[in-house]
Design a protein around this motif. Sequence first.
Motif, PDB file in Angstrom:
ATOM      1  N   ARG A 455     -24.782 -35.580 -34.391  1.00 13.03           N
ATOM      2  CA  ARG A 455     -24.980 -34.569 -33.343  1.00 13.03           C
ATOM      3  C   ARG A 455     -23.657 -33.938 -32.935  1.00 13.03           C
ATOM      4  NH1 ARG A 455     -29.357 -37.825 -29.486  1.00 13.03           N
ATOM      5  NH2 ARG A 455     -31.251 -37.058 -30.547  1.00 13.03           N
ATOM      6  N   ALA A 459     -22.841 -29.944 -33.263  1.00 11.01           N
ATOM      7  CA  ALA A 459     -22.374 -29.110 -32.150  1.00 11.01           C
ATOM      8  C   ALA A 459     -21.120 -28.341 -32.529  1.00 11.01           C
ATOM      9  CB  ALA A 459     -22.113 -29.985 -30.926  1.00 11.01           C
ATOM     10  N   GLU A 462     -22.019 -25.521 -34.865  1.00 12.76           N
ATOM     11  CA  GLU A 462     -22.630 -24.416 -34.121  1.00 12.76           C
ATOM     12  C   GLU A 462     -21.571 -23.570 -33.423  1.00 12.76           C
ATOM     13  OE1 GLU A 462     -26.027 -23.678 -30.659  1.00 12.76           O
ATOM     14  OE2 GLU A 462     -25.828 -25.651 -31.611  1.00 12.76           O
TER      15      GLU A 462
END
Length: 474
Positions: A455, A459, A462
Amino acid sequence: MKTLHTDVAVIGAGTAGLAAYRAARAAGKRALMIEGGPFGTTCARVGCMPSKLLIAAAEAAHSAAHTAPFGVHVEGTIRVNGREVMDRVRRERDRFVGFVLEGVENVPAEDKIPGYAKFVSDTVLRVDDAYEIQASSIVIATGSRPSVPPPFLALGDRLVVNDDVFNWEDLPKSVAVFGPGVIGLELGQALARLGVTVRVFGVSGSLGGLSDPAVRQRARRTFQEEFYLDPDARVLSTTRVGDQVEVRYVALDNTERTEVFDYALVATGRRPNVDQLGLENTSVVRDARGVPEFDRHTMQSGASSIFIAGDANADVPLLHEAADEGRIAGRNAALFPQIEPGLRRAQLGVVFSDPQIALVGASYARLPKNGYVTGEVDFGDQGRSRVMLKNKGMLHVYAEIGTGRFLGAEMIGPAAEHIGHLLAWAVQQDLTIAQMLDMPFYHPVVEEGLRTALRDAAAQLERHASQAALRTAA
């Protein structure tokens, strides 16, 4: 001298050699297997299996001595019987070797040639003074041996390598370990947990094969909490004094110390067994170590009819890699000159220390510069790890900017051997971070820590994508 003719000659009867012989036979060709030493693999005799037996004993002793934090109190002294420990190591080691020898016994006697082979040419071998073997192609699968720097040789029988440790009848009182790589780290920690006074010395900061500075530093601090470890040691001298080894060194607190040990365990790497093969009589091009240059997908050396597999090629000295390389080399030797690339699996390495270390896919040192992000989890607060009091370590996962493709990972922490397998499968399937996050994660398991790292990487990917979009719009 007897002359023999064959399609494929395999030099060496270890993991790679046996795999090469079987692959050549499966391809319908005649094959001979030449072995000058004892039959059996490095793994079974002096490597992965006996070391895990010693580690298992060490883990039992360590666990028994550390039950109090759970509210479980073991009264009295935990006693380690060194003779019993080493007796089990040797017995089980011999059992594993026996399984390997059963496989060798299935090889027809006429296909097993005893003796040491040397090249006369690319297609001719001389085995001692007994045989001349003329082969259409040859597979080198001669394995490796411990590499001992010359200054240690003056220590005589106080110098030991990992091969020697597993023949001990009892545990010594003290051991100085030189080299905190896979072998030195595993054996050093195991001996320390079994009550042996241990000092582990390294050079250049190397530790367990880790190249990620943050993960390596975490590993260093974690192991130093348990036993003496200096991966960047200043060893001033090692001297034989009677039946002991005197080591003079600058300690971690920057003071000069002198200690004596029963043995110096030198674990400073292994050397490919290619220096006595007469390779100068062949057409192969050799590197600075004398190892034939080769294509790791076909195992072929140049355009010759010579192939090399396993530890002898010094590429990835691991049992599963040796087996794969042997199969590829044996098949291509049988098909020569029509050769084809074989399956090379995603790289996976595990150090069976505690916490364990796992190295998967592209290491930190081989990542594309500025082309990746790093996702991180600290196991200090990871739920299941805290439950088991195994909450030490960290994991870094690496992902390619733009594609989100998972590149690799370096880790020290609980269940690293299992998480490493999951990640190696992901590398081999070319999964992206997003695809990996779509996989199931049970609760509560240590693998939830992996999800946290993924995760984190997602992130960051992104953010990079958003910044790229803004630059494009501007």
